[in-house]
Design an enzyme around this catalytic site. Structure first.
Site, PDB file in Angstrom:
ATOM      1  N   HIS A   1       3.526  11.338  -7.079  1.00 50.76           N
ATOM      2  CA  HIS A   1       2.563  10.826  -8.362  1.00 50.76           C
ATOM      3  C   HIS A   1       2.619   9.656  -7.878  1.00 50.76           C
ATOM      4  O   HIS A   1       3.754   8.419  -7.346  1.00 50.76           O
ATOM      5  CB  HIS A   1       2.657  11.506  -8.734  1.00 50.76           C
ATOM      6  CG  HIS A   1       3.984  10.363 -10.164  1.00 50.76           C
ATOM      7  ND1 HIS A   1       4.974  11.173 -10.062  1.00 50.76           N
ATOM      8  CD2 HIS A   1       3.662   8.925 -10.691  1.00 50.76           C
ATOM      9  CE1 HIS A   1       5.214  10.518 -11.574  1.00 50.76           C
ATOM     10  NE2 HIS A   1       5.033   8.989 -11.349  1.00 50.76           N
TER      11      HIS A   1
ATOM     12  N   GLU B   1      -4.067   3.099   0.643  1.00 51.32           N
ATOM     13  CA  GLU B   1      -4.700   3.639   1.657  1.00 51.32           C
ATOM     14  C   GLU B   1      -5.645   5.298   1.589  1.00 51.32           C
ATOM     15  O   GLU B   1      -4.865   5.766   1.664  1.00 51.32           O
ATOM     16  CB  GLU B   1      -4.434   3.414   2.994  1.00 51.32           C
ATOM     17  CG  GLU B   1      -5.115   3.713   4.094  1.00 51.32           C
ATOM     18  CD  GLU B   1      -3.775   3.450   5.386  1.00 51.32           C
ATOM     19  OE1 GLU B   1      -4.382   3.344   6.382  1.00 51.32           O
ATOM     20  OE2 GLU B   1      -3.022   3.357   5.356  1.00 51.32           O
TER      21      GLU B   1
ATOM     22  N   GLN C   1       0.646  -1.313  -0.010  1.00 54.65           N
ATOM     23  CA  GLN C   1       0.238   0.185   0.253  1.00 54.65           C
ATOM     24  C   GLN C   1       0.546   1.472  -0.133  1.00 54.65           C
ATOM     25  O   GLN C   1       2.230   1.417   0.238  1.00 54.65           O
ATOM     26  CB  GLN C   1      -0.393  -0.062   1.678  1.00 54.65           C
ATOM     27  CG  GLN C   1       0.513   0.320   2.571  1.00 54.65           C
ATOM     28  CD  GLN C   1      -0.932   0.794   4.115  1.00 54.65           C
ATOM     29  OE1 GLN C   1      -1.311   1.511   4.235  1.00 54.65           O
ATOM     30  NE2 GLN C   1      -0.977  -1.059   4.407  1.00 54.65           N
TER      31      GLN C   1
END
Length: 253
Positions: free
Chosen positions: A176, A139, A73
């Site tokens: 990004h 997340e 994540q």
């Protein structure tokens, strides 16, 4: 870059550990197997400005203790979770695979990933296990009350002045997230029709064949091809392949 769906890869770019809205990435040990995209998906210059030999990091075995680790994540804080979920699920095609609410601490977390809805388990316990074994989740964290604040709330790390005390832009570390798609030009035509904020169309800028857009909080999403970096004569903004301004460094204002 990590393969997380049949036609979708997810990548992350960080310049350093600094980023006010971006919080962390997480790896978890798991026995799940997944495929890493072929190196043929990457185009690199034959000349390098690197000051050290990076080939050592491309060869040899992984440390035995890490053989089952995955990149599970990356976490971003968002102002309005509904708008964020609409973007990541309806625009990018992700699905909500697991969420948790923590009213005692006044925040919720929502894990999204590009998976088929039929593969998502039905119980919270099973969803947790499924999520922790799914590479490349995002997340999405919502702190209660942020949706009531005026304007943008979190600093995106890219030459952004949001949240700074003096109003001046920072040279942020977080850059990004990235997705790959079968056809960048076709994807951008769709994104434009959906009203997305495309900050770089495929033919604009110095690097042709890739694009950038912003999510509802201003975090950049890069759109790359799943293979050769091809170009087309005209992009979704009507810019010719030999047109557009030069290269722009997103870390600078």
């Amino acid at each position: 870059m990590i393969k997380i769906g049949r036609n979708l890869f997810l990548s992350f770019t960080l310049r350093s550990s600094f980023g006010l809205g971006f919080h962390h990435t997480t790896i978890v040990p798991t026995t799940t197997n997944f495929k890493v995209p072929s190196s043929s998906c990457l185009k690199m210059s034959s000349s390098s400005s690197s000051s050290f030999d990076v080939s050592q990091f491309m060869t040899g075995d992984r440390p035995s203790e890490t053989k089952d680790y995955i990149m599970q994540q990356t976490m971003i804080r968002v102002k309005d979770p509904q708008k964020s979920l609409e973007f990541y699920c309806n625009v990018l095609g992700f699905k909500l695979v697991m969420y948790r609410e923590f009213p005692q601490w006044e925040f919720n977390v929502y894990f999204v990933a590009p998976v088929d809805a039929a593969t998502i388990p039905s119980t919270p316990e099973e969803q947790w296990n499924f999520c922790m074994r799914t590479p490349g989740c995002i997340e999405v964290t919502w702190n209660y009350g942020s949706e009531k604040e005026e304007g943008l709330v979190y600093n995106t790390g890219n030459g952004d002045s949001t949240g700074t005390g003096d109003g001046k832009s920072i040279k942020g570390g977080f850059g990004h997230i990235g997705i790959t798609v079968p056809d960048v030009y076709e994807a951008c035509e769709r994104f434009k029709k959906l009203g997305c904020n495309l900050t770089k169309t495929p033919n604009s800028g110095g690097m042709k064949g890739l694009a950038f857009m912003k999510d509802p909080d201003g975090y950049l999403v890069e759109i790359l091809p799943q293979g050769e970096m091809i170009t087309k004569a005209v992009d979704c903004d009507g810019i010719a392949v030999d047109g557009g301004a030069g290269y722009k460094d997103n870390s600078k204002k």
